[in-house]
Scaffold this motif. Structure first.
Motif, PDB file in Angstrom:
ATOM      1  N   ALA A   1     -37.071 -18.719   1.287  1.00 15.74           N
ATOM      2  CA  ALA A   1     -37.196 -19.912   2.125  1.00 15.74           C
ATOM      3  C   ALA A   1     -35.837 -20.546   2.406  1.00 15.74           C
ATOM      4  N   ALA A   2     -34.773 -19.973   1.863  1.00 15.44           N
ATOM      5  CA  ALA A   2     -33.424 -20.516   2.057  1.00 15.44           C
ATOM      6  C   ALA A   2     -32.576 -19.517   2.844  1.00 15.44           C
ATOM      7  N   PRO A   3     -31.621 -20.007   3.620  1.00 14.65           N
ATOM      8  CA  PRO A   3     -30.723 -19.094   4.328  1.00 14.65           C
ATOM      9  C   PRO A   3     -29.762 -18.408   3.353  1.00 14.65           C
ATOM     10  N   THR A   4     -29.271 -17.252   3.749  1.00 14.31           N
ATOM     11  CA  THR A   4     -28.226 -16.610   2.947  1.00 14.31           C
ATOM     12  C   THR A   4     -26.882 -17.196   3.361  1.00 14.31           C
ATOM     13  N   GLY A   5     -25.907 -16.972   2.526  1.00 11.33           N
ATOM     14  CA  GLY A   5     -24.533 -17.229   2.930  1.00 11.33           C
ATOM     15  C   GLY A   5     -24.042 -15.997   3.670  1.00 11.33           C
ATOM     16  N   PRO A   6     -22.744 -15.833   3.760  1.00 10.48           N
ATOM     17  CA  PRO A   6     -22.198 -14.669   4.453  1.00 10.48           C
ATOM     18  C   PRO A   6     -22.672 -13.356   3.818  1.00 10.48           C
ATOM     19  N   ILE A   7     -22.904 -12.378   4.663  1.00 15.98           N
ATOM     20  CA  ILE A   7     -23.321 -11.049   4.218  1.00 15.98           C
ATOM     21  C   ILE A   7     -22.155 -10.093   4.443  1.00 15.98           C
ATOM     22  N   ALA A   8     -21.865  -9.297   3.419  1.00 16.16           N
ATOM     23  CA  ALA A   8     -20.825  -8.270   3.536  1.00 16.16           C
ATOM     24  C   ALA A   8     -21.463  -6.908   3.305  1.00 16.16           C
ATOM     25  N   LEU A   9     -21.200  -5.982   4.199  1.00 12.39           N
ATOM     26  CA  LEU A   9     -21.643  -4.597   4.054  1.00 12.39           C
ATOM     27  C   LEU A   9     -20.390  -3.725   4.029  1.00 12.39           C
ATOM     28  N   VAL A  10     -20.232  -2.934   2.971  1.00 10.33           N
ATOM     29  CA  VAL A  10     -19.037  -2.107   2.823  1.00 10.33           C
ATOM     30  C   VAL A  10     -19.466  -0.672   2.527  1.00 10.33           C
ATOM     31  N   MET A  11     -18.917   0.268   3.296  1.00  5.76           N
ATOM     32  CA  MET A  11     -19.217   1.689   3.119  1.00  5.76           C
ATOM     33  C   MET A  11     -18.025   2.367   2.463  1.00  5.76           C
ATOM     34  N   HIS A  12     -18.303   3.157   1.425  1.00  3.49           N
ATOM     35  CA  HIS A  12     -17.277   3.962   0.757  1.00  3.49           C
ATOM     36  C   HIS A  12     -17.751   5.403   0.753  1.00  3.49           C
ATOM     37  N   GLY A  13     -16.933   6.287   1.226  1.00  2.55           N
ATOM     38  CA  GLY A  13     -17.286   7.700   1.235  1.00  2.55           C
ATOM     39  C   GLY A  13     -16.796   8.360   2.503  1.00  2.55           C
ATOM     40  N   ARG A  14     -17.177   9.624   2.649  1.00  2.00           N
ATOM     41  CA  ARG A  14     -16.739  10.373   3.831  1.00  2.00           C
ATOM     42  C   ARG A  14     -17.937  10.825   4.638  1.00  2.00           C
TER      43      ARG A  14
END
Length: 90
Positions: A23-36
């Protein structure tokens, strides 16, 4: 997330939906990809209550053999998830 065997030079695409069920908003979202052999695009910045965003994962092997990557999602205040990604270049 496992991609089917893919010819070198070809691509396979999977979509990942990220939901905010609270019921609450999220703060900033970070998506990070590691790999090839894997790329990521997304429209996730933050989420209002009961909404979602979409991440697109593209597997494009550059060589024959197994490939692995890790997608890490972090959102404040306490959201964190790790998605293991595997695929096979043929």
């Amino acid at each position: 997330m496992t991609f089917a065997a893919t010819a070198v030079g070809d691509e396979r695409v999977e979509t990942l939906t990220i939901d905010n069920d609270s019921a609450a908003p999220t703060g900033p979202i970070a998506l990070v990809m590691h790999g090839r052999d894997v790329t990521l695009s997304h429209d996730c910045t933050s989420l209002a209550p009961h909404t979602s965003c979409t991440a697109t994962v593209v597997f494009g092997p550059l060589a024959v053999g197994p490939s692995a990557a890790t997608l890490t999602l972090a959102a404040t205040p306490d959201g964190r998830a790790i998605v293991e990604i595997t695929g096979l270049g043929r």
